[in-house]
Design a protein around this motif. Sequence first.
Motif, PDB file in Angstrom:
ATOM      1  N   GLY A  97       0.793  -1.219   0.000  1.00 18.86           N
ATOM      2  CA  GLY A  97       0.000   0.000   0.000  1.00 18.86           C
ATOM      3  C   GLY A  97       0.829   1.273   0.000  1.00 18.86           C
ATOM      4  O   GLY A  97       1.838   1.382   0.682  1.00 18.86           O
ATOM      5  N   GLY A  98       0.397   2.237  -0.803  1.00 22.32           N
ATOM      6  CA  GLY A  98       1.066   3.519  -0.849  1.00 22.32           C
ATOM      7  C   GLY A  98       0.485   4.466   0.170  1.00 22.32           C
ATOM      8  O   GLY A  98      -0.601   4.260   0.707  1.00 22.32           O
ATOM      9  N   ALA A  99       1.217   5.519   0.433  1.00 24.70           N
ATOM     10  CA  ALA A  99       0.781   6.501   1.423  1.00 24.70           C
ATOM     11  C   ALA A  99      -0.189   7.495   0.796  1.00 24.70           C
ATOM     12  O   ALA A  99       0.013   7.961  -0.325  1.00 24.70           O
ATOM     13  N   LEU A 100      -1.246   7.807   1.538  1.00 27.14           N
ATOM     14  CA  LEU A 100      -2.200   8.852   1.156  1.00 27.14           C
ATOM     15  C   LEU A 100      -2.061  10.003   2.131  1.00 27.14           C
ATOM     16  O   LEU A 100      -2.037   9.804   3.348  1.00 27.14           O
ATOM     17  N   ARG A 101      -1.965  11.221   1.587  1.00 23.84           N
ATOM     18  CA  ARG A 101      -1.996  12.420   2.420  1.00 23.84           C
ATOM     19  C   ARG A 101      -2.961  13.421   1.793  1.00 23.84           C
ATOM     20  O   ARG A 101      -2.799  13.790   0.635  1.00 23.84           O
ATOM     21  N   VAL A 102      -3.950  13.818   2.570  1.00 21.83           N
ATOM     22  CA  VAL A 102      -4.878  14.870   2.180  1.00 21.83           C
ATOM     23  C   VAL A 102      -4.517  16.086   3.015  1.00 21.83           C
ATOM     24  O   VAL A 102      -4.556  16.032   4.247  1.00 21.83           O
ATOM     25  N   GLU A 103      -4.148  17.173   2.342  1.00 22.21           N
ATOM     26  CA  GLU A 103      -3.611  18.334   3.047  1.00 22.21           C
ATOM     27  C   GLU A 103      -4.447  19.576   2.758  1.00 22.21           C
ATOM     28  O   GLU A 103      -4.432  20.101   1.643  1.00 22.21           O
ATOM     29  N   GLY A 104      -5.209  20.019   3.752  1.00 22.00           N
ATOM     30  CA  GLY A 104      -5.951  21.269   3.661  1.00 22.00           C
ATOM     31  C   GLY A 104      -6.946  21.333   2.522  1.00 22.00           C
ATOM     32  O   GLY A 104      -7.121  22.387   1.896  1.00 22.00           O
ATOM     33  N   VAL A 105      -7.647  20.220   2.270  1.00 21.95           N
ATOM     34  CA  VAL A 105      -8.557  20.167   1.126  1.00 21.95           C
ATOM     35  C   VAL A 105      -9.901  20.815   1.469  1.00 21.95           C
ATOM     36  O   VAL A 105     -10.528  20.488   2.481  1.00 21.95           O
ATOM     37  N   SER A 106     -10.318  21.729   0.606  1.00 22.48           N
ATOM     38  CA  SER A 106     -11.649  22.339   0.679  1.00 22.48           C
ATOM     39  C   SER A 106     -12.340  22.127  -0.662  1.00 22.48           C
ATOM     40  O   SER A 106     -11.695  22.134  -1.713  1.00 22.48           O
ATOM     41  N   VAL A 107     -13.648  21.944  -0.614  1.00 21.44           N
ATOM     42  CA  VAL A 107     -14.428  21.678  -1.827  1.00 21.44           C
ATOM     43  C   VAL A 107     -15.652  22.581  -1.834  1.00 21.44           C
ATOM     44  O   VAL A 107     -16.372  22.677  -0.829  1.00 21.44           O
ATOM     45  N   ASP A 108     -15.886  23.218  -2.983  1.00 21.98           N
ATOM     46  CA  ASP A 108     -17.071  24.053  -3.172  1.00 21.98           C
ATOM     47  C   ASP A 108     -17.983  23.409  -4.203  1.00 21.98           C
ATOM     48  O   ASP A 108     -17.518  22.931  -5.250  1.00 21.98           O
ATOM     49  N   LEU A 109     -19.283  23.410  -3.910  1.00 24.11           N
ATOM     50  CA  LEU A 109     -20.287  22.939  -4.858  1.00 24.11           C
ATOM     51  C   LEU A 109     -21.410  23.965  -4.932  1.00 24.11           C
ATOM     52  O   LEU A 109     -21.955  24.351  -3.900  1.00 24.11           O
ATOM     53  N   ALA A 110     -21.714  24.398  -6.149  1.00 21.93           N
ATOM     54  CA  ALA A 110     -22.794  25.372  -6.370  1.00 21.93           C
ATOM     55  C   ALA A 110     -22.620  26.602  -5.482  1.00 21.93           C
ATOM     56  O   ALA A 110     -23.589  27.121  -4.907  1.00 21.93           O
ATOM     57  N   GLY A 111     -21.384  27.063  -5.350  1.00 22.91           N
ATOM     58  CA  GLY A 111     -21.094  28.250  -4.577  1.00 22.91           C
ATOM     59  C   GLY A 111     -21.121  28.066  -3.076  1.00 22.91           C
ATOM     60  O   GLY A 111     -21.039  29.054  -2.331  1.00 22.91           O
ATOM     61  N   ARG A 112     -21.230  26.824  -2.631  1.00 24.23           N
ATOM     62  CA  ARG A 112     -21.290  26.547  -1.192  1.00 24.23           C
ATOM     63  C   ARG A 112     -20.130  25.647  -0.799  1.00 24.23           C
ATOM     64  O   ARG A 112     -19.810  24.683  -1.489  1.00 24.23           O
ATOM     65  N   ARG A 113     -19.473  25.977   0.302  1.00 18.08           N
ATOM     66  CA  ARG A 113     -18.349  25.172   0.761  1.00 18.08           C
ATOM     67  C   ARG A 113     -18.858  23.917   1.463  1.00 18.08           C
ATOM     68  O   ARG A 113     -19.547  23.981   2.465  1.00 18.08           O
ATOM     69  N   ILE A 114     -18.499  22.757   0.918  1.00 19.06           N
ATOM     70  CA  ILE A 114     -18.961  21.473   1.439  1.00 19.06           C
ATOM     71  C   ILE A 114     -17.904  20.830   2.338  1.00 19.06           C
ATOM     72  O   ILE A 114     -18.225  20.222   3.362  1.00 19.06           O
ATOM     73  N   ILE A 115     -16.646  20.963   1.951  1.00 19.06           N
ATOM     74  CA  ILE A 115     -15.511  20.427   2.711  1.00 19.06           C
ATOM     75  C   ILE A 115     -14.609  21.586   3.081  1.00 19.06           C
ATOM     76  O   ILE A 115     -14.294  22.431   2.245  1.00 19.06           O
ATOM     77  N   GLU A 116     -14.188  21.647   4.338  1.00 18.51           N
ATOM     78  CA  GLU A 116     -13.415  22.785   4.830  1.00 18.51           C
ATOM     79  C   GLU A 116     -12.081  22.325   5.422  1.00 18.51           C
ATOM     80  O   GLU A 116     -12.042  21.720   6.491  1.00 18.51           O
ATOM     81  N   GLU A 117     -11.000  22.536   4.691  1.00 22.96           N
ATOM     82  CA  GLU A 117      -9.632  22.337   5.172  1.00 22.96           C
ATOM     83  C   GLU A 117      -9.439  20.978   5.855  1.00 22.96           C
ATOM     84  O   GLU A 117      -8.954  20.891   6.985  1.00 22.96           O
ATOM     85  N   VAL A 118      -9.809  19.927   5.152  1.00 22.14           N
ATOM     86  CA  VAL A 118      -9.663  18.580   5.694  1.00 22.14           C
ATOM     87  C   VAL A 118      -8.235  18.084   5.509  1.00 22.14           C
ATOM     88  O   VAL A 118      -7.635  18.250   4.448  1.00 22.14           O
ATOM     89  N   ALA A 119      -7.715  17.477   6.558  1.00 21.92           N
ATOM     90  CA  ALA A 119      -6.412  16.816   6.492  1.00 21.92           C
ATOM     91  C   ALA A 119      -6.557  15.421   7.075  1.00 21.92           C
ATOM     92  O   ALA A 119      -7.182  15.236   8.118  1.00 21.92           O
ATOM     93  N   LEU A 120      -6.008  14.443   6.366  1.00 14.91           N
ATOM     94  CA  LEU A 120      -5.955  13.076   6.892  1.00 14.91           C
ATOM     95  C   LEU A 120      -4.836  12.341   6.176  1.00 14.91           C
ATOM     96  O   LEU A 120      -4.334  12.790   5.135  1.00 14.91           O
ATOM     97  N   SER A 121      -4.445  11.211   6.748  1.00 14.63           N
ATOM     98  CA  SER A 121      -3.391  10.415   6.126  1.00 14.63           C
ATOM     99  C   SER A 121      -3.659   8.944   6.385  1.00 14.63           C
ATOM    100  O   SER A 121      -4.373   8.569   7.319  1.00 14.63           O
ATOM    101  N   ALA A 122      -3.083   8.121   5.516  1.00 19.91           N
ATOM    102  CA  ALA A 122      -3.179   6.669   5.665  1.00 19.91           C
ATOM    103  C   ALA A 122      -1.940   6.068   5.025  1.00 19.91           C
ATOM    104  O   ALA A 122      -1.439   6.579   4.023  1.00 19.91           O
ATOM    105  N   HIS A 123      -1.447   4.992   5.613  1.00 17.02           N
ATOM    106  CA  HIS A 123      -0.275   4.327   5.049  1.00 17.02           C
ATOM    107  C   HIS A 123      -0.312   2.846   5.391  1.00 17.02           C
ATOM    108  O   HIS A 123      -0.063   2.467   6.525  1.00 17.02           O
TER     109      HIS A 123
END
Length: 259
Positions: free
Chosen positions: A6-32
């Motif tokens: 398995g490879g390492a996953l790093r999610v760093e400060g991810v935010s997601v906007d849909l239809a002008g609305r913020r759905i995900i706010e600065e998410v960070a997580l990791s897995a290895h």
Amino acid sequence: MSVRAGGALRVEGVSVDLAGRRIIEEVALSAHGNVVGLVGPNGSGKSTLLRTIYRMLRPAEGTVLVEDRDVWSMSAKEAARITAAVVQDSPVDLELTVVDCVTTGRLPHGSLLGSGRAEDGRVVELAMRRAGVEDFADRDMSTLSGGERQRVQLARALAQEPRLLVLDEPTNHLDIRHQLQLLALVRSLDVTTLVTLHDLNLAASYCDEIVVLEHGRVVASGLPGEVFTPQLLQRVFGVRADTLVNPLTGRLQLVYADS
């Protein structure tokens, strides 16, 4: 088939906007090299976050790294060689047979249906056996139940020989026996896995780590026994609950009260 280490996953400060609305706010997580469960109430953003990881939804901010490489800087084909996804109600060509559907998992590696490469055949055969679908390899996808199709989609993902496996509610449509078998299979794979689950007991039993989302933010992460406290379960999920050790499995189990 050897599902590669398995490879390492790093999610760093991810935010997601849909239809002008913020759905995900600065998410960070990791897995290895482990199984990480992503849980949260309906509408907390779990599936949206997964879409940024398997390149279906570009984040407004932040970075998704697999083995220290930004997945959004890769081509779609290159990304599919390292990340495989099984998503809810994923479209399938119902005119394909099961074996042909699973064989499409070899496309990121440059293999075409009917190419006849011995290595592809070996990988596909083992993927079907591990997912428990080898007995209906020649059936049309249109003849399968929802649960059977879900297992075929997992076999297809395994045929990609991914470094990262992303599963969005993989136990949907499965009876309890196949739920347990599928998650036991996931745990047996030598591949980093990020999985969303509605059933908190399945998450507690089969995930090495838990990440809790609420309103698009990470509100807790850690070992299941550290995360699933009565206080968090009441605050985030609105239920009275506590934990104990399952006498049959020795794993963490949640118990709920009516009110």
